[in-house]
Design a protein around this motif. Structure first.
Motif, PDB file in Angstrom:
ATOM      1  N   LEU A  38       0.831  -1.211   0.000  1.00  0.00           N
ATOM      2  CA  LEU A  38       0.000   0.000   0.000  1.00  0.00           C
ATOM      3  C   LEU A  38       0.871   1.268   0.000  1.00  0.00           C
ATOM      4  N   ALA A  39       1.932   1.214   0.831  1.00  0.00           N
ATOM      5  CA  ALA A  39       2.824   2.385   0.890  1.00  0.00           C
ATOM      6  C   ALA A  39       3.554   2.585  -0.435  1.00  0.00           C
ATOM      7  N   THR A  40       3.957   1.509  -1.085  1.00  0.00           N
ATOM      8  CA  THR A  40       4.638   1.623  -2.384  1.00  0.00           C
ATOM      9  C   THR A  40       3.711   2.229  -3.438  1.00  0.00           C
ATOM     10  N   GLY A  41       2.426   1.860  -3.371  1.00  0.00           N
ATOM     11  CA  GLY A  41       1.451   2.440  -4.300  1.00  0.00           C
ATOM     12  C   GLY A  41       1.292   3.947  -4.102  1.00  0.00           C
ATOM     13  N   LEU A  42       1.341   4.375  -2.834  1.00  0.00           N
ATOM     14  CA  LEU A  42       1.251   5.800  -2.546  1.00  0.00           C
ATOM     15  C   LEU A  42       2.459   6.545  -3.141  1.00  0.00           C
ATOM     16  N   ALA A  43       3.655   5.932  -3.078  1.00  0.00           N
ATOM     17  CA  ALA A  43       4.852   6.567  -3.658  1.00  0.00           C
ATOM     18  C   ALA A  43       4.708   6.731  -5.159  1.00  0.00           C
ATOM     19  N   SER A  44       4.105   5.766  -5.826  1.00  0.00           N
ATOM     20  CA  SER A  44       3.880   5.883  -7.283  1.00  0.00           C
ATOM     21  C   SER A  44       2.909   7.029  -7.583  1.00  0.00           C
ATOM     22  N   TYR A  45       1.925   7.166  -6.724  1.00  0.00           N
ATOM     23  CA  TYR A  45       0.957   8.254  -6.902  1.00  0.00           C
ATOM     24  C   TYR A  45       1.661   9.608  -6.826  1.00  0.00           C
ATOM     25  N   ILE A  46       2.528   9.816  -5.832  1.00  0.00           N
ATOM     26  CA  ILE A  46       3.225  11.104  -5.676  1.00  0.00           C
ATOM     27  C   ILE A  46       4.143  11.360  -6.868  1.00  0.00           C
ATOM     28  N   SER A  47       4.821  10.315  -7.325  1.00  0.00           N
ATOM     29  CA  SER A  47       5.707  10.496  -8.485  1.00  0.00           C
ATOM     30  C   SER A  47       4.905  10.906  -9.705  1.00  0.00           C
ATOM     31  N   ALA A  48       3.722  10.311  -9.851  1.00  0.00           N
ATOM     32  CA  ALA A  48       2.890  10.650 -11.010  1.00  0.00           C
ATOM     33  C   ALA A  48       2.394  12.085 -10.937  1.00  0.00           C
ATOM     34  N   ARG A  49       2.192  12.635  -9.744  1.00  0.00           N
ATOM     35  CA  ARG A  49       1.715  14.019  -9.563  1.00  0.00           C
ATOM     36  C   ARG A  49       2.870  14.999  -9.502  1.00  0.00           C
ATOM     37  N   TYR A  88       8.026   1.905   7.991  1.00  0.00           N
ATOM     38  CA  TYR A  88       8.394   1.547   6.616  1.00  0.00           C
ATOM     39  C   TYR A  88       8.549   2.860   5.845  1.00  0.00           C
ATOM     40  N   ARG A  89       9.787   3.147   5.488  1.00  0.00           N
ATOM     41  CA  ARG A  89      10.096   4.410   4.795  1.00  0.00           C
ATOM     42  C   ARG A  89      10.366   4.127   3.316  1.00  0.00           C
ATOM     43  N   VAL A  90       9.632   4.888   2.471  1.00  0.00           N
ATOM     44  CA  VAL A  90       9.796   4.729   1.018  1.00  0.00           C
ATOM     45  C   VAL A  90      10.340   6.067   0.455  1.00  0.00           C
ATOM     46  N   PRO A  91      11.570   6.067  -0.115  1.00  0.00           N
ATOM     47  CA  PRO A  91      12.075   7.314  -0.714  1.00  0.00           C
ATOM     48  C   PRO A  91      11.340   7.585  -2.034  1.00  0.00           C
ATOM     49  N   VAL A  92      10.985   8.830  -2.234  1.00  0.00           N
ATOM     50  CA  VAL A  92      10.236   9.213  -3.441  1.00  0.00           C
ATOM     51  C   VAL A  92      11.140  10.071  -4.322  1.00  0.00           C
ATOM     52  N   PHE A  93      11.265   9.603  -5.583  1.00  0.00           N
ATOM     53  CA  PHE A  93      12.075  10.347  -6.565  1.00  0.00           C
ATOM     54  C   PHE A  93      11.152  10.722  -7.708  1.00  0.00           C
ATOM     55  N   LEU A  94      11.334  11.926  -8.186  1.00  0.00           N
ATOM     56  CA  LEU A  94      10.527  12.410  -9.313  1.00  0.00           C
ATOM     57  C   LEU A  94      11.123  11.933 -10.622  1.00  0.00           C
ATOM     58  N   ASP A  95      10.450  12.281 -11.748  1.00  0.00           N
ATOM     59  CA  ASP A  95      10.899  11.761 -13.039  1.00  0.00           C
ATOM     60  C   ASP A  95      12.301  12.240 -13.403  1.00  0.00           C
ATOM     61  N   ASP A  96      12.633  13.408 -12.954  1.00  0.00           N
ATOM     62  CA  ASP A  96      13.987  13.906 -13.240  1.00  0.00           C
ATOM     63  C   ASP A  96      15.013  13.352 -12.259  1.00  0.00           C
ATOM     64  N   GLN A  97      14.592  12.297 -11.518  1.00  0.00           N
ATOM     65  CA  GLN A  97      15.452  11.640 -10.525  1.00  0.00           C
ATOM     66  C   GLN A  97      15.835  12.535  -9.371  1.00  0.00           C
ATOM     67  N   GLY A  98      15.068  13.567  -9.221  1.00  0.00           N
ATOM     68  CA  GLY A  98      15.333  14.411  -8.070  1.00  0.00           C
ATOM     69  C   GLY A  98      14.646  13.853  -6.836  1.00  0.00           C
ATOM     70  N   TYR A  99      15.328  14.011  -5.751  1.00  0.00           N
ATOM     71  CA  TYR A  99      14.793  13.484  -4.488  1.00  0.00           C
ATOM     72  C   TYR A  99      13.690  14.402  -4.003  1.00  0.00           C
ATOM     73  N   TRP A 100      12.519  13.804  -3.759  1.00  0.00           N
ATOM     74  CA  TRP A 100      11.392  14.584  -3.276  1.00  0.00           C
ATOM     75  C   TRP A 100      11.292  14.560  -1.762  1.00  0.00           C
ATOM     76  N   GLY A 101      11.370  13.361  -1.168  1.00  0.00           N
ATOM     77  CA  GLY A 101      11.215  13.186   0.267  1.00  0.00           C
ATOM     78  C   GLY A 101      10.842  11.730   0.599  1.00  0.00           C
ATOM     79  N   LEU A 102      10.212  11.549   1.747  1.00  0.00           N
ATOM     80  CA  LEU A 102       9.913  10.191   2.259  1.00  0.00           C
ATOM     81  C   LEU A 102       8.424  10.030   2.496  1.00  0.00           C
ATOM     82  N   ILE A 103       7.997   8.777   2.306  1.00  0.00           N
ATOM     83  CA  ILE A 103       6.674   8.366   2.796  1.00  0.00           C
ATOM     84  C   ILE A 103       6.946   7.441   3.984  1.00  0.00           C
ATOM     85  N   SER A 104       6.465   7.814   5.131  1.00  0.00           N
ATOM     86  CA  SER A 104       6.716   7.062   6.361  1.00  0.00           C
ATOM     87  C   SER A 104       5.416   6.403   6.814  1.00  0.00           C
ATOM     88  N   THR A 105       5.383   5.061   6.774  1.00  0.00           N
ATOM     89  CA  THR A 105       4.204   4.303   7.227  1.00  0.00           C
ATOM     90  C   THR A 105       4.549   3.643   8.559  1.00  0.00           C
TER      91      THR A 105
END
Length: 651
Positions: free
Chosen positions: A73-84, A171-188
């Protein structure tokens, strides 16, 4: 060392060898029992380990299933943020997060941390303390966050103490945007306590007690569980998103294999088998020893049979001679080959035939076991012999034999005859001078020859008393001589018993009164008996005289008659000192007296009871006594009832 001693020594060595073999066998069987128990315990342990591993795998699978659902579920949320492209709108995210929390009941909160600072947390209630948390300011968490960012992979840590309270897995998931820039963390944050409680519930259903340890390099620290009690355990690795745990499981209620009972049963069986084999060996040894002893006994018997000074013979059931010893051959003056396989009756007169007929016809071998017969030697001379026989192999049927003892009694009969003739001659020779002495003493004491001076009267009375005693002794000696020579006539005829008893009481009343004793008859006897009246009077007079002599003064001597089947028992009872137990076997022997000392108080010849026994048995009756020392004695005779009396008995 004699042959018997050597045999005994061999027997002892054989017994020791048998017991040594039994003990060694017991030890071997016991060792086998222990090895079998060891193999059984090992297989039981392996089976238990396999079952334990399978059930522990179920627990691990359940734990991983719950965690994986949450992490997906947390991994799915990270994909959502990357898409936005990192643009998060709370109203848009709110329904989606509600769905996540409903699908995973163990999620405590989900936090978004752009640039490593938690700026959004859902649900907010109860988690306010975590809002605004900046990871670089948390030295206990920042290194782990840096590793996750550097690896670019999600990571699971914990359980940790949360700033909002309690413990949880993060459970911490690092979020990277399409330009491979680091956005931040999703902490579950996963609420660890209820998750572990559910894991323990499943473990309890599987009868397991579990420990969960976190592995940090080589070190291990207990996360949840209880102290181990030494029971068998299995350890399974649990790896998820960079987290390394070890799950240990053991039986909550272990079933111990019944080794104690199996050991007891095995050793009991080993003991039984070794004992049985030992007893079998001992039995074989004992059987061999018995056979050896039997052979030795047979040799000894044969030697004793051959060397016996009296004649011995073995007879078959038909009375034929199977074996004879040298003494019997010399007695009959015949060679062994002339005697063997011949009927014994051939070497005797009709008395021998009659003895053998009674012997071979007797079932128990005792009724005709002893007797006298006349044998005939090779020269036709008669041999008076005493015979006694004993049955051999009496437990078999139809094959009984006899061992016969033959004693030459010619010399003893000759000596007995000489003794009887001497006693008879002496008795007759003494009676004449005794009569010549006692007659004048009676005249002098009665005063027929003039008045006797007072100082001589006592001496005359002593002389008269002793002459009477001498007369009684002579009469007894003559009677016993006549009985042994079978020259005493006994004429039995039917007679009324009561008149005989009256005469006996009357004739002995004065003698009893002289001892201060009363004679008394109990009841009246109306029966008739077949006896010689004179001899019965002699017997009963002797019994009454003995009872009066040994009774205390002023006591009664009781005479009683009672019917016993086809016999009439007449008994004489006194209340004297009784008869000593040691004297019982000799009481009817000739010259036998309980007090045989030179200073005995009671007179007597010691022949009265022997004569009485001979007379009663000649009349077809029996004599006996009952006595307890100190409580008096009862002598009795049993007389055959006369035919008229027998016919009067009720049917």
């Amino acid at each position: 060392m004699t042959s018997l001693t050597r045999q005994q020594a061999r027997s002892r060595r054989r017994r020791r060898l048998n017991w040594t073999i039994s003990l060694a066998l017991l030890l071997v069987l016991g060792l086998g029992v222990e090895l079998l128990l060891q193999q059984y315990a090992l297989r039981q342990f392996e089976a238990a380990q396999q079952r334990l591993t399978a059930r522990a795998g179920e627990v691990r699978a359940m734990l991983l299933s719950e965690l994986n659902a949450t992490l997906h579920l947390a991994t799915g949320l990270a994909s959502y943020i990357s898409a936005r492209h990192g643009q998060v709108h709370s109203p848009e995210l709110q329904p989606w997060l509600d769905g996540l929390l409903r699908r995973s009941p163990y999620i405590r909160n989900i936090g978004l941390a752009p640039d490593n600072r938690i700026s959004f947390i859902y649900p907010l209630a109860g988690n306010e303390a975590a809002l605004g948390l900046y990871f670089p300011d948390r030295p206990e968490q920042w290194p782990a966050v840096q590793r996750i960012i550097a690896d670019g992979k999600p990571g699971l840590v914990g359980p940790l103490q949360l700033v909002q309270g309690g413990s949880g897995l993060i459970y911490r998931v690092p979020v990277f945007l399409d330009d491979q820039g680091y956005w931040g963390l999703i902490s579950t944050v996963i609420d660890f306590d209820p998750l572990y409680a559910e894991v323990e519930r499943v473990a309890d259903e599987l009868n397991l007690a579990i420990h969960l340890e976190r592995l940090d390099g080589a070190a291990a620290s207990l996360v949840k569980g209880h102290d181990a009690d030494g029971s068998p355990t299995v350890a399974l690795q649990v790896q998820l998103a960079g987290a390394h745990w070890r799950l240990e499981a053991r039986e909550a209620h272990a079933e111990t294999p019944p080794l104690g009972w199996l050991r007891l049963l095995g050793w009991s069986l080993a003991l039984a088998i070794s004992s049985l084999i030992g007893l079998t060996l001992h039995g074989q040894h004992r059987q061999a020893a018995l056979l050896l002893a039997l052979n030795h006994s047979q040799r000894q018997f044969r030697l004793a049979f051959e060397m016996a000074p009296q004649g011995l013979a073995l007879l078959d059931p038909q009375g034929r001679l199977l074996s004879v010893n040298q003494a019997l051959c010399e007695l009959l003056q015949r060679a062994p080959e002339d005697l063997l396989d011949q009927p014994l009756a051939r070497f005797g007169d009709p008395t021998l035939s009659a003895y053998l007929d009674g012997l071979l016809g007797a079932r128990d071998g005792r009724s005709a076991g002893s007797g006298h017969a006349c044998l005939i030697d090779a020269h036709g001379e008669s041999i008076d012999a005493a015979l006694s026989a004993a049955r051999l192999n009496s437990r078999t049927s139809g094959g009984d034999g006899w061992i016969l003892h033959v004693q030459d009694i010619r010399e003893s009969k000759r000596l007995q005859r000489l003794q009887n003739e001497f006693v008879s001659t002496v008795s007759h020779e003494l009676r004449t001078p005794l009569t010549a002495i006692s007659g004048p003493l009676e005249l002098i004491d009665s005063g027929a020859l003039g008045e006797v001076p007072e100082h001589l009267r006592q001496m005359l009375q002593i002389a008269r008393h002793n002459s009477r005693r001498l007369g009684l002794l002579i009469n007894d000696l003559l009677d016993i001589g006549k009985l042994e020579a079978e020259r005493m006539p006994i004429a039995c005829e039917p007679m009324a018993l009561q008149p005989l008893l009256d005469q006996v009481l009357q004739s002995n009343e004065a003698y009893a009164a002289g001892h201060g004793v009363r004679l008394r008859q109990i009841g009246v006897c109306a029966d008739w008996v077949r006896v010689d009246g004179q001899r019965l009077h002699q017997v009963l007079s002797n019994l009454l005289a003995n009872a009066a002599k040994f009774s205390p003064p002023d006591q009664d001597v009781e005479l009683r008659g009672e019917r016993r089947g086809q016999y009439m028992r007449v008994s004489v009872r006194d209340r004297g000192p009784g008869i000593a137990l040691a004297f019982h076997p000799r009481i009817f022997q000739k010259f036998a007296q309980a007090d045989a000392s030179d200073t005995r108080k009671k007179g007597g010849t010691g022949l009265g009871l022997a004569i009485s026994k001979e007379l009663i048995e000649r009349m077809g009756g029996q004599i006996g006594f009952d006595s307890i020392e100190g409580l008096g004695a009862t002598f009795w005779v049993e007389l055959p009832l006369a035919e008229p009396a027998l016919q009067e008995q009720p049917a």
